[in-house]
Design a protein around this motif. Structure first.
Motif, PDB file in Angstrom:
ATOM      1  N   PHE A  67     -45.862 -57.491  -7.183  1.00 58.01           N
ATOM      2  CA  PHE A  67     -47.086 -56.730  -6.963  1.00 58.01           C
ATOM      3  C   PHE A  67     -47.661 -56.431  -8.341  1.00 58.01           C
ATOM      4  O   PHE A  67     -46.991 -55.830  -9.183  1.00 58.01           O
ATOM      5  N   ILE A  68     -48.874 -56.884  -8.606  1.00 57.96           N
ATOM      6  CA  ILE A  68     -49.505 -56.713  -9.921  1.00 57.96           C
ATOM      7  C   ILE A  68     -48.564 -57.189 -11.030  1.00 57.96           C
ATOM      8  O   ILE A  68     -48.371 -56.519 -12.049  1.00 57.96           O
ATOM      9  N   GLY A  69     -47.930 -58.328 -10.796  1.00 57.03           N
ATOM     10  CA  GLY A  69     -47.157 -58.958 -11.848  1.00 57.03           C
ATOM     11  C   GLY A  69     -45.734 -58.477 -12.038  1.00 57.03           C
ATOM     12  O   GLY A  69     -45.014 -58.998 -12.888  1.00 57.03           O
ATOM     13  N   GLU A  70     -45.294 -57.490 -11.276  1.00 55.56           N
ATOM     14  CA  GLU A  70     -43.921 -56.979 -11.437  1.00 55.56           C
ATOM     15  C   GLU A  70     -43.187 -57.012 -10.102  1.00 55.56           C
ATOM     16  O   GLU A  70     -43.803 -57.044  -9.034  1.00 55.56           O
ATOM     17  N   ALA A  71     -41.863 -56.999 -10.177  1.00 58.73           N
ATOM     18  CA  ALA A  71     -41.028 -57.047  -8.985  1.00 58.73           C
ATOM     19  C   ALA A  71     -41.017 -55.702  -8.256  1.00 58.73           C
ATOM     20  O   ALA A  71     -41.324 -54.652  -8.826  1.00 58.73           O
ATOM     21  N   ARG A  74     -54.104 -49.772 -13.946  1.00 56.16           N
ATOM     22  CA  ARG A  74     -54.726 -50.750 -13.085  1.00 56.16           C
ATOM     23  C   ARG A  74     -54.082 -52.112 -13.180  1.00 56.16           C
ATOM     24  O   ARG A  74     -52.952 -52.275 -13.567  1.00 56.16           O
ATOM     25  N   ALA A  75     -54.858 -53.135 -12.839  1.00 57.46           N
ATOM     26  CA  ALA A  75     -54.317 -54.453 -12.534  1.00 57.46           C
ATOM     27  C   ALA A  75     -53.429 -55.049 -13.602  1.00 57.46           C
ATOM     28  O   ALA A  75     -52.492 -55.759 -13.292  1.00 57.46           O
ATOM     29  N   VAL A  76     -53.698 -54.808 -14.858  1.00 58.80           N
ATOM     30  CA  VAL A  76     -52.846 -55.364 -15.903  1.00 58.80           C
ATOM     31  C   VAL A  76     -52.084 -54.220 -16.530  1.00 58.80           C
ATOM     32  O   VAL A  76     -52.655 -53.248 -16.985  1.00 58.80           O
ATOM     33  N   LEU A  77     -50.767 -54.353 -16.570  1.00 54.37           N
ATOM     34  CA  LEU A  77     -49.935 -53.322 -17.183  1.00 54.37           C
ATOM     35  C   LEU A  77     -49.787 -53.659 -18.658  1.00 54.37           C
ATOM     36  O   LEU A  77     -49.043 -54.544 -19.036  1.00 54.37           O
ATOM     37  N   ALA A  78     -50.491 -52.963 -19.493  1.00 52.89           N
ATOM     38  CA  ALA A  78     -50.558 -53.337 -20.902  1.00 52.89           C
ATOM     39  C   ALA A  78     -49.412 -52.746 -21.681  1.00 52.89           C
ATOM     40  O   ALA A  78     -48.961 -51.645 -21.426  1.00 52.89           O
ATOM     41  N   THR A  79     -48.938 -53.512 -22.671  1.00 55.22           N
ATOM     42  CA  THR A  79     -47.988 -52.983 -23.630  1.00 55.22           C
ATOM     43  C   THR A  79     -48.794 -52.261 -24.689  1.00 55.22           C
ATOM     44  O   THR A  79     -49.420 -52.874 -25.531  1.00 55.22           O
TER      45      THR A  79
END
Length: 338
Positions: A236-240, A2-7
């Protein structure tokens, strides 16, 4: 996801714990040179370096995080599970730098976006494509095989979160003996965002009409990304777009079905970043085809970081990752069935 892609499994420790943490000095640094992909930095732990054992390759989660991170408050973070690296005296652990990132770095964050300043660079975004990561990882594994020679008795590739989305492709290209996905997906990542909206409607958080409008917006975003797939600036959602055009539409289950080696998926049932509804499809696909080389371990109450409710403290969570990694390690060391 979802919205945050977690490490996934990034552990931050305070100064008092720092001396007990895995250190960058416990790794020997190497570089593989390739005409197409440039220099690929890879690192092998130097605990019992002459021993014979498995080559265990860790593919980390998303974000511009190096394998070792130093924070201004004295804390330290890592992009790998410390519980897994606890077995480094019985294996050769391979870490591979993401494109444009160093092995270790001081972390400074943009207050508005929460993203690492300098590390979240054009070089990082340019290299962050699924095909690029798969190829770079396979090249590093090949270099490690050549360097370690007969000290390697098997190759096991383990990917967490974003790493779990391409771990099975790497396993095929690198001719691995086993592969493990930890908190990953089976169907395309784009589908996660649609699952989220539909479930919000079913829970009564939004109306079905609102969910449909959101889904239509997701379709529009996907169309725009695929129309300009190599863009490094549009996010999109923080990434290119370059990242999304590879990861977004790809179904990891296709990579899995192409393999006949032992496979393992480990999933939390309460994971909002990688919904189990998505991952469940992998077992459906294998059972439907009469395939028996996939094991699927589900921890119903675990979240993306494999934390579950603490039975002794209502409202609190405790990590169950350690016991799971012990189980994974037993799986890594088990001889394949004859």
């Amino acid at each position: 996801m979802r919205a945050v892609l977690a490490t996934i499994a990034m552990l931050i420790v305070g100064p008092a714990m720092a001396q007990d943490a895995v250190s960058p000095t416990q790794f020997d640094n190497h570089v593989a040179h390739d005409s197409a992909f440039g220099d690929i930095a890879w690192h092998i732990d130097n605990v019992n370096p002459g021993a014979k054992g498995p080559l265990v390759v860790w593919l980390p989660g998303s974000g511009a995080y190096p394998h070792f991170q130093n924070f201004s408050d004295g804390g330290r973070g890592v992009s790998f599970p410390r519980e897994l690296l606890a077995f480094r005296d019985r294996a050769h652990f391979l870490l591979i730098d993401k494109p444009g990132l160093p092995f270790v770095a001081d972390m400074v964050f943009d207050e508005a976006t929460g993203r690492p300043i300098q590390l979240d660079s054009p070089a990082y975004r340019a290299g962050l494509s699924r095909d690029n990561l798969v190829a770079r990882t396979a090249l590093a594994i090949s270099a490690a095989r050549e360097t370690l020679g007969d000290r390697i008795d098997r190759v096991v590739v383990i990917g967490g979160s974003e790493g779990a989305q391409y771990v099975f492709a790497v396993a095929g290209l690198a001719h691995a003996d086993k592969a493990v996905g930890w908190g990953g997906l089976a169907l395309p990542q784009y589908y996660d965002f649609i699952i989220d909206q539909r479930l919000r409607a079913e829970r009564g958080e939004i109306s079905r009409a609102e969910a449909q409008a959101s889904v239509e917006n997701i379709f529009t975003d996907i169309k725009a990304i695929q129309a300009d797939p190599l863009s490094l600036d549009r996010r999109f959602i923080g990434e290119a777009n370059r990242r999304w055009s590879g990861f977004g539409p790809h179904a990891a289950v296709d990579d899995m079905l192409a393999l006949d080696i032992p496979l393992l998926l480990v999933q939390g049932g309460d994971d909002p970043k990688a919904p189990i509804i998505n991952t469940d499809f992998a077992m459906v696909a294998f059972l439907s085809q009469g395939r028996t080389n996939l094991d699927y371990w589900v921890y119903p109450d675990a979240d993306h970081g494999f934390r579950a409710p603490d039975p002794n403290n209502p409202g609190k969570k405790i990590s169950i990752a350690g016991e799971i990694w012990n189980r994974v390690w037993a799986r890594v060391m088990a001889e394949p069935a004859s």
